[in-house]
Design an enzyme around this catalytic site. Structure first.
Site, PDB file in Angstrom:
ATOM      1  N   CYS A 168      22.530   8.062  45.455  1.00 52.27           N
ATOM      2  CA  CYS A 168      21.781   7.623  44.267  1.00 52.27           C
ATOM      3  C   CYS A 168      20.291   7.946  44.399  1.00 52.27           C
ATOM      4  CB  CYS A 168      21.979   6.119  44.078  1.00 52.27           C
ATOM      5  SG  CYS A 168      20.920   5.439  42.786  1.00 52.27           S
TER       6      CYS A 168
ATOM      7  N   VAL B 109      22.779   0.083  41.224  1.00 49.73           N
ATOM      8  CA  VAL B 109      21.861   0.058  42.356  1.00 49.73           C
ATOM      9  C   VAL B 109      20.706   0.993  42.018  1.00 49.73           C
ATOM     10  CG1 VAL B 109      23.541  -0.560  44.111  1.00 49.73           C
ATOM     11  CG2 VAL B 109      23.275   1.843  43.522  1.00 49.73           C
TER      12      VAL B 109
ATOM     13  N   GLU C 134      16.108  -2.264  39.278  1.00 50.33           N
ATOM     14  CA  GLU C 134      15.287  -1.231  38.617  1.00 50.33           C
ATOM     15  C   GLU C 134      14.268  -0.628  39.587  1.00 50.33           C
ATOM     16  OE1 GLU C 134      15.931   0.167  35.805  1.00 50.33           O
ATOM     17  OE2 GLU C 134      17.404  -1.274  35.127  1.00 50.33           O
ATOM     18  N   SER C 135      14.534   0.637  39.925  1.00 49.72           N
ATOM     19  CA  SER C 135      13.745   1.303  40.967  1.00 49.72           C
ATOM     20  C   SER C 135      12.240   1.287  40.691  1.00 49.72           C
ATOM     21  CB  SER C 135      14.225   2.749  41.133  1.00 49.72           C
ATOM     22  OG  SER C 135      14.126   3.456  39.908  1.00 49.72           O
TER      23      SER C 135
HETATM   24  N1  LIG Z   1      17.259   2.443  35.728  1.00 49.35           N
HETATM   25  C1  LIG Z   1      17.937   2.233  36.984  1.00 49.35           C
HETATM   26  C2  LIG Z   1      19.020   3.281  37.146  1.00 49.35           C
HETATM   27  C3  LIG Z   1      19.881   3.041  38.380  1.00 49.35           C
HETATM   28  C4  LIG Z   1      21.179   3.848  38.319  1.00 49.35           C
HETATM   29  O1  LIG Z   1      21.515   4.499  37.301  1.00 49.35           O
HETATM   30  N2  LIG Z   1      21.909   3.806  39.427  1.00 49.35           N
HETATM   31  C5  LIG Z   1      23.207   4.442  39.424  1.00 49.35           C
HETATM   32  C6  LIG Z   1      23.487   5.148  40.728  1.00 49.35           C
HETATM   33  S1  LIG Z   1      22.441   6.585  40.901  1.00 49.35           S
HETATM   34  C7  LIG Z   1      24.281   3.393  39.285  1.00 49.35           C
HETATM   35  O2  LIG Z   1      24.224   2.347  39.889  1.00 49.35           O
HETATM   36  N3  LIG Z   1      25.273   3.724  38.474  1.00 49.35           N
HETATM   37  C8  LIG Z   1      26.367   2.854  38.237  1.00 49.35           C
HETATM   38  C9  LIG Z   1      26.609   2.741  36.754  1.00 49.35           C
HETATM   39  O3  LIG Z   1      25.958   3.442  35.975  1.00 49.35           O
HETATM   40  O4  LIG Z   1      27.426   1.944  36.362  1.00 49.35           O
HETATM   41  C10 LIG Z   1      16.907   2.297  38.115  1.00 49.35           C
HETATM   42  O5  LIG Z   1      15.847   2.916  37.948  1.00 49.35           O
HETATM   43  O6  LIG Z   1      17.130   1.664  39.158  1.00 49.35           O
END
Ligand SMILES: N[C@@H](CCC(=O)N[C@@H](CS)C(=O)NCC(=O)O)C(=O)O
Length: 188
Positions: free
Chosen positions: A10, A50, A62-63
Protein backbone atom coordinates in the site's frame (compact mmCIF):
# COMPACT_ATOMS: atom_id res chain seq x y z
CA UNK A 1 4.32 3.10 21.45
CA UNK A 2 2.59 3.77 18.13
CA UNK A 3 1.07 0.84 16.25
CA UNK A 4 0.84 1.10 12.47
CA UNK A 5 -1.79 -1.01 10.73
CA UNK A 6 0.09 -1.54 7.55
CA UNK A 7 0.34 -3.35 4.23
CA UNK A 8 3.62 -3.54 2.31
CA UNK A 9 2.04 -3.03 -1.07
CA UNK A 10 0.00 0.00 0.00
CA UNK A 11 1.59 3.29 -1.11
CA UNK A 12 -0.56 5.22 1.39
CA UNK A 13 0.99 3.12 4.16
CA UNK A 14 4.38 3.85 2.61
CA UNK A 15 3.76 7.57 3.15
CA UNK A 16 3.43 6.90 6.87
CA UNK A 17 6.35 4.44 6.98
CA UNK A 18 8.53 7.12 5.37
CA UNK A 19 7.67 9.73 8.00
CA UNK A 20 8.03 7.34 10.94
CA UNK A 21 11.44 6.28 9.63
CA UNK A 22 12.60 9.80 8.76
CA UNK A 23 11.78 11.01 12.25
CA UNK A 24 13.20 7.91 13.93
CA UNK A 25 9.91 7.17 15.71
CA UNK A 26 9.72 3.75 17.31
CA UNK A 27 6.60 1.83 16.30
CA UNK A 28 5.21 -1.62 15.90
CA UNK A 29 3.51 -2.95 12.82
CA UNK A 30 0.35 -4.99 12.44
CA UNK A 31 0.26 -6.25 8.87
CA UNK A 32 -3.19 -6.35 7.32
CA UNK A 33 -4.04 -8.80 4.54
CA UNK A 34 -5.91 -6.52 2.16
CA UNK A 35 -7.54 -9.53 0.45
CA UNK A 36 -8.97 -10.71 3.75
CA UNK A 37 -9.31 -7.74 6.07
CA UNK A 38 -10.19 -8.47 9.67
CA UNK A 39 -13.61 -7.22 10.82
CA UNK A 40 -11.99 -5.31 13.69
CA UNK A 41 -10.22 -3.03 11.22
CA UNK A 42 -13.60 -1.33 10.63
CA UNK A 43 -13.70 -0.38 14.31
CA UNK A 44 -10.44 1.49 13.83
CA UNK A 45 -11.36 2.93 10.44
CA UNK A 46 -14.99 2.70 9.28
CA UNK A 47 -13.69 2.72 5.69
CA UNK A 48 -11.73 -0.47 6.40
CA UNK A 49 -8.58 1.01 4.88
CA UNK A 50 -4.96 1.16 5.91
CA UNK A 51 -2.91 2.98 7.07
CA UNK A 52 -4.22 3.53 10.59
CA UNK A 53 -2.09 4.47 13.56
CA UNK A 54 -3.00 3.80 17.16
CA UNK A 55 -1.49 4.95 20.41
CA UNK A 56 -3.34 3.95 23.59
CA UNK A 57 -6.91 5.06 22.89
CA UNK A 58 -6.01 7.43 20.04
CA UNK A 59 -6.76 5.97 16.61
CA UNK A 60 -6.13 7.86 13.38
CA UNK A 61 -6.66 6.88 9.72
CA UNK A 62 -5.80 8.77 6.48
CA UNK A 63 -2.16 8.99 5.47
CA UNK A 64 -2.05 12.76 4.96
CA UNK A 65 -3.74 13.46 8.31
CA UNK A 66 -1.48 10.95 10.07
CA UNK A 67 1.62 12.58 8.59
CA UNK A 68 0.52 16.07 9.67
CA UNK A 69 -0.09 14.68 13.16
CA UNK A 70 3.36 13.07 13.26
CA UNK A 71 4.93 16.32 12.03
CA UNK A 72 3.31 18.26 14.88
CA UNK A 73 3.95 15.65 17.52
CA UNK A 74 7.54 14.93 16.44
CA UNK A 75 8.73 18.20 14.89
CA UNK A 76 12.33 17.07 14.28
CA UNK A 77 13.53 16.69 11.63
CA UNK A 78 11.01 19.11 10.12
CA UNK A 79 9.24 17.83 7.02
CA UNK A 80 7.30 21.05 6.45
CA UNK A 81 9.04 24.34 5.63
CA UNK A 82 9.03 27.12 8.25
CA UNK A 83 7.56 29.76 5.95
CA UNK A 84 3.72 29.74 5.97
CA UNK A 85 3.45 30.31 2.22
CA UNK A 86 5.87 27.46 1.51
CA UNK A 87 3.92 25.24 3.93
CA UNK A 88 0.72 26.10 2.10
CA UNK A 89 2.32 25.12 -1.23
CA UNK A 90 3.33 21.76 0.20
CA UNK A 91 -0.21 21.21 1.50
CA UNK A 92 -1.60 22.17 -1.90
CA UNK A 93 0.66 19.63 -3.59
CA UNK A 94 -0.57 16.95 -1.16
CA UNK A 95 -4.22 17.99 -1.60
CA UNK A 96 -3.82 17.79 -5.38
CA UNK A 97 -2.12 14.39 -5.35
CA UNK A 98 -5.10 12.63 -6.95
CA UNK A 99 -5.39 15.02 -9.87
CA UNK A 100 -1.61 15.39 -10.25
CA UNK A 101 -0.78 11.67 -10.20
CA UNK A 102 -3.02 9.34 -8.20
CA UNK A 103 -5.99 9.18 -10.57
CA UNK A 104 -3.73 8.61 -13.59
CA UNK A 105 -1.73 5.96 -11.69
CA UNK A 106 -4.81 3.93 -10.79
CA UNK A 107 -6.31 4.33 -14.27
CA UNK A 108 -3.01 2.98 -15.64
CA UNK A 109 -3.11 0.07 -13.20
CA UNK A 110 -6.65 -0.70 -14.35
CA UNK A 111 -5.42 -0.49 -17.98
CA UNK A 112 -8.10 2.04 -18.87
CA UNK A 113 -8.16 3.43 -22.39
CA UNK A 114 -5.83 6.41 -22.76
CA UNK A 115 -4.37 5.88 -19.31
CA UNK A 116 -0.76 5.55 -20.50
CA UNK A 117 -0.94 8.92 -22.26
CA UNK A 118 -2.60 10.51 -19.25
CA UNK A 119 0.10 9.14 -16.97
CA UNK A 120 2.87 10.35 -19.28
CA UNK A 121 1.29 13.80 -19.23
CA UNK A 122 1.04 13.88 -15.41
CA UNK A 123 4.64 12.76 -15.04
CA UNK A 124 5.87 15.37 -17.50
CA UNK A 125 4.01 18.13 -15.62
CA UNK A 126 5.59 17.00 -12.33
CA UNK A 127 8.97 16.76 -14.02
CA UNK A 128 8.69 20.35 -15.22
CA UNK A 129 7.77 21.71 -11.78
CA UNK A 130 9.56 24.83 -10.67
CA UNK A 131 12.30 24.60 -8.04
CA UNK A 132 10.75 24.00 -4.65
CA UNK A 133 8.59 20.94 -4.45
CA UNK A 134 9.19 18.27 -5.66
CA UNK A 135 12.84 19.19 -5.45
CA UNK A 136 13.14 19.89 -1.69
CA UNK A 137 12.55 16.96 0.60
CA UNK A 138 9.50 17.00 2.84
CA UNK A 139 5.90 15.89 3.20
CA UNK A 140 5.10 16.58 -0.46
CA UNK A 141 7.83 14.18 -1.61
CA UNK A 142 6.57 11.67 0.91
CA UNK A 143 3.08 12.05 -0.58
CA UNK A 144 4.22 11.25 -4.14
CA UNK A 145 7.36 9.13 -3.94
CA UNK A 146 5.67 5.80 -3.03
CA UNK A 147 3.78 5.91 -6.34
CA UNK A 148 6.87 6.97 -8.32
CA UNK A 149 8.82 4.06 -6.85
CA UNK A 150 6.04 1.62 -7.71
CA UNK A 151 5.69 3.01 -11.23
CA UNK A 152 9.40 2.62 -11.92
CA UNK A 153 10.22 -0.52 -9.95
CA UNK A 154 7.03 -2.57 -10.19
CA UNK A 155 5.28 -1.38 -13.34
CA UNK A 156 8.39 -0.70 -15.43
CA UNK A 157 7.41 2.87 -16.30
CA UNK A 158 10.33 5.05 -17.36
CA UNK A 159 10.21 8.27 -15.35
CA UNK A 160 11.12 11.54 -17.01
CA UNK A 161 14.69 12.71 -16.47
CA UNK A 162 14.43 15.08 -13.52
CA UNK A 163 12.02 12.89 -11.58
CA UNK A 164 14.23 9.84 -12.19
CA UNK A 165 17.29 11.75 -10.99
CA UNK A 166 15.37 13.00 -7.97
CA UNK A 167 14.38 9.46 -7.05
CA UNK A 168 18.00 8.32 -7.41
CA UNK A 169 19.13 11.13 -5.06
CA UNK A 170 16.41 10.29 -2.56
CA UNK A 171 17.55 6.66 -2.46
CA UNK A 172 20.44 7.87 -0.31
CA UNK A 173 18.00 8.60 2.50
CA UNK A 174 17.69 5.51 4.73
CA UNK A 175 13.88 5.85 4.93
CA UNK A 176 13.57 5.81 1.13
CA UNK A 177 16.13 3.01 0.80
CA UNK A 178 14.02 0.93 3.21
CA UNK A 179 10.90 1.56 1.10
CA UNK A 180 12.83 0.56 -2.04
CA UNK A 181 13.60 -2.74 -0.27
CA UNK A 182 9.90 -3.21 0.58
CA UNK A 183 9.00 -2.68 -3.09
CA UNK A 184 11.82 -4.96 -4.28
CA UNK A 185 10.37 -7.73 -2.10
CA UNK A 186 6.93 -7.17 -3.67
CA UNK A 187 8.45 -7.67 -7.11
CA UNK A 188 9.88 -11.10 -6.19
N1 LIG B 1 -7.24 8.06 1.67
C1 LIG B 1 -6.62 6.92 2.29
C2 LIG B 1 -6.46 5.82 1.25
C3 LIG B 1 -5.95 4.52 1.86
C4 LIG B 1 -6.16 3.34 0.91
O1 LIG B 1 -6.82 3.45 -0.15
N2 LIG B 1 -5.61 2.20 1.31
C5 LIG B 1 -5.86 1.00 0.54
C6 LIG B 1 -4.62 0.14 0.43
S1 LIG B 1 -3.40 0.93 -0.62
C7 LIG B 1 -6.88 0.15 1.25
O2 LIG B 1 -6.85 0.00 2.45
N3 LIG B 1 -7.78 -0.40 0.46
C8 LIG B 1 -8.81 -1.23 0.96
C9 LIG B 1 -10.14 -0.80 0.39
O3 LIG B 1 -10.17 0.09 -0.47
O4 LIG B 1 -11.15 -1.32 0.80
C10 LIG B 1 -5.27 7.35 2.87
O5 LIG B 1 -4.68 8.34 2.41
O6 LIG B 1 -4.82 6.72 3.85
Amino acid sequence: MITLYDADRCPYCARVRLVLAEKGIEYETVTIDLQDRPEWLYEKNPLGKVPVIEEDTFVLPESDVINEYLEERYPEPALLPADPAARARVRLAIERFDVNLGDAYYAYRRREDGAADRLTHCLSVLDAAEPGWPFEYGLADVAYVPWLIRLRNLLGVELPERLAARLDDLAERPAIAAELDVVAALAR
